[in-house]
Design a protein around this motif. Sequence first.
Motif, PDB file in Angstrom:
ATOM      1  N   UNK A  92     -10.666  12.622   5.870  1.00  0.00           N
ATOM      2  CA  UNK A  92     -12.035  12.678   5.561  1.00  0.00           C
ATOM      3  C   UNK A  92     -12.677  14.166   5.968  1.00  0.00           C
ATOM      4  N   UNK A  93     -12.437  14.521   7.109  1.00  0.00           N
ATOM      5  CA  UNK A  93     -13.061  15.769   7.587  1.00  0.00           C
ATOM      6  C   UNK A  93     -12.609  16.979   6.790  1.00  0.00           C
TER       7      UNK A  93
ATOM      8  N   UNK B 260     -12.330   4.008   2.950  1.00  0.00           N
ATOM      9  CA  UNK B 260     -11.156   3.158   3.187  1.00  0.00           C
ATOM     10  C   UNK B 260     -10.951   2.084   2.106  1.00  0.00           C
ATOM     11  N   UNK B 261     -11.755   2.400   1.021  1.00  0.00           N
ATOM     12  CA  UNK B 261     -11.334   1.261  -0.245  1.00  0.00           C
ATOM     13  C   UNK B 261     -10.301   2.046  -1.164  1.00  0.00           C
ATOM     14  N   UNK B 262      -9.370   1.262  -1.346  1.00  0.00           N
ATOM     15  CA  UNK B 262      -7.941   1.832  -2.158  1.00  0.00           C
ATOM     16  C   UNK B 262      -7.191   2.874  -1.408  1.00  0.00           C
ATOM     17  N   UNK B 263      -7.913   3.426  -0.418  1.00  0.00           N
ATOM     18  CA  UNK B 263      -6.848   4.481   0.354  1.00  0.00           C
ATOM     19  C   UNK B 263      -7.360   4.293   1.910  1.00  0.00           C
ATOM     20  N   UNK B 264      -6.406   4.863   2.607  1.00  0.00           N
ATOM     21  CA  UNK B 264      -6.542   4.520   3.752  1.00  0.00           C
ATOM     22  C   UNK B 264      -7.737   5.234   4.693  1.00  0.00           C
TER      23      UNK B 264
ATOM     24  N   UNK C  51     -13.467   8.990  -0.255  1.00  0.00           N
ATOM     25  CA  UNK C  51     -12.206   7.755  -0.388  1.00  0.00           C
ATOM     26  C   UNK C  51     -11.569   7.602   0.894  1.00  0.00           C
ATOM     27  N   UNK C  52     -11.603   8.629   1.732  1.00  0.00           N
ATOM     28  CA  UNK C  52     -10.860   8.393   2.968  1.00  0.00           C
ATOM     29  C   UNK C  52     -11.978   7.919   4.197  1.00  0.00           C
TER      30      UNK C  52
ATOM     31  N   UNK D 225       0.760  -1.093   0.067  1.00  0.00           N
ATOM     32  CA  UNK D 225      -0.016  -0.046  -0.052  1.00  0.00           C
ATOM     33  C   UNK D 225       0.875   1.267   0.015  1.00  0.00           C
ATOM     34  N   UNK D 226       1.978   1.293   0.694  1.00  0.00           N
ATOM     35  CA  UNK D 226       2.845   2.254   0.792  1.00  0.00           C
ATOM     36  C   UNK D 226       3.365   2.818  -0.649  1.00  0.00           C
ATOM     37  N   UNK D 227       3.508   1.926  -1.512  1.00  0.00           N
ATOM     38  CA  UNK D 227       3.978   2.320  -2.895  1.00  0.00           C
ATOM     39  C   UNK D 227       3.315   3.394  -3.468  1.00  0.00           C
ATOM     40  N   UNK D 228       1.803   3.240  -3.105  1.00  0.00           N
ATOM     41  CA  UNK D 228       0.801   4.265  -3.759  1.00  0.00           C
ATOM     42  C   UNK D 228       0.708   5.387  -3.062  1.00  0.00           C
ATOM     43  N   UNK D 229       1.004   5.541  -1.880  1.00  0.00           N
ATOM     44  CA  UNK D 229       0.802   6.979  -0.967  1.00  0.00           C
ATOM     45  C   UNK D 229       1.564   8.257  -1.777  1.00  0.00           C
ATOM     46  N   UNK D 230       2.787   8.149  -2.460  1.00  0.00           N
ATOM     47  CA  UNK D 230       3.315   9.464  -2.745  1.00  0.00           C
ATOM     48  C   UNK D 230       2.444   9.747  -4.102  1.00  0.00           C
ATOM     49  N   UNK D 231       1.850   8.783  -4.648  1.00  0.00           N
ATOM     50  CA  UNK D 231       1.054   8.914  -5.931  1.00  0.00           C
ATOM     51  C   UNK D 231      -0.394   9.749  -5.583  1.00  0.00           C
ATOM     52  N   UNK D 232      -0.914   9.492  -4.797  1.00  0.00           N
ATOM     53  CA  UNK D 232      -2.342  10.058  -4.442  1.00  0.00           C
ATOM     54  C   UNK D 232      -1.967  11.351  -3.617  1.00  0.00           C
TER      55      UNK D 232
END
Length: 148
Positions: free
Chosen positions: A120-121, A110-114, A106-107, A56-63
């Motif tokens: 979220x707020x 939690x589907x596809x994102x943490x 998305x936040x 999952x961490x690999x995608x964090x910089x992208x989003x």
Amino acid sequence: EDGLIDNPIKDKKILKQMYADAAAKGSVDAQIVVGIKRFYEGSSRRRSYGGTEEEWALNVPVWQDGLKQIEQATKKQCWYYGTYIFAPQQKRCLTPISAAGKVWPKFRDGFGYPKDSSLHEYWKQKDDICEASPAFKAARRKCLPFGG
């Protein structure tokens, strides 16, 4: 892009380049869409089906990059125009879409994102503020969703 016009361009690479070119020329709508697309590229579909934190961490910089792009573009305008089609009235027009409205769920889910209540707020509040703004409301009056 949605396939709702005659002879649409369907090649995702061409569409992405068209948005990037328009964004580079100063189109705020395109800048927002480019950011949203970048944010969506960072979705970790494996998150819903298991996987490791390392995957999952690999995608964090992208989003996160997508969020930065959205944040920057929405300083000028919090929404972008999107196609709206209401078949019962054969209505086709462009309606404003809050950029933050594409992010906060998305936040929350939690589907596809943490699942992150602070993100979220933050983005939910930005969405609420955007949709309450006079500019958004004026643009919405030109093309009311759901045949309104």
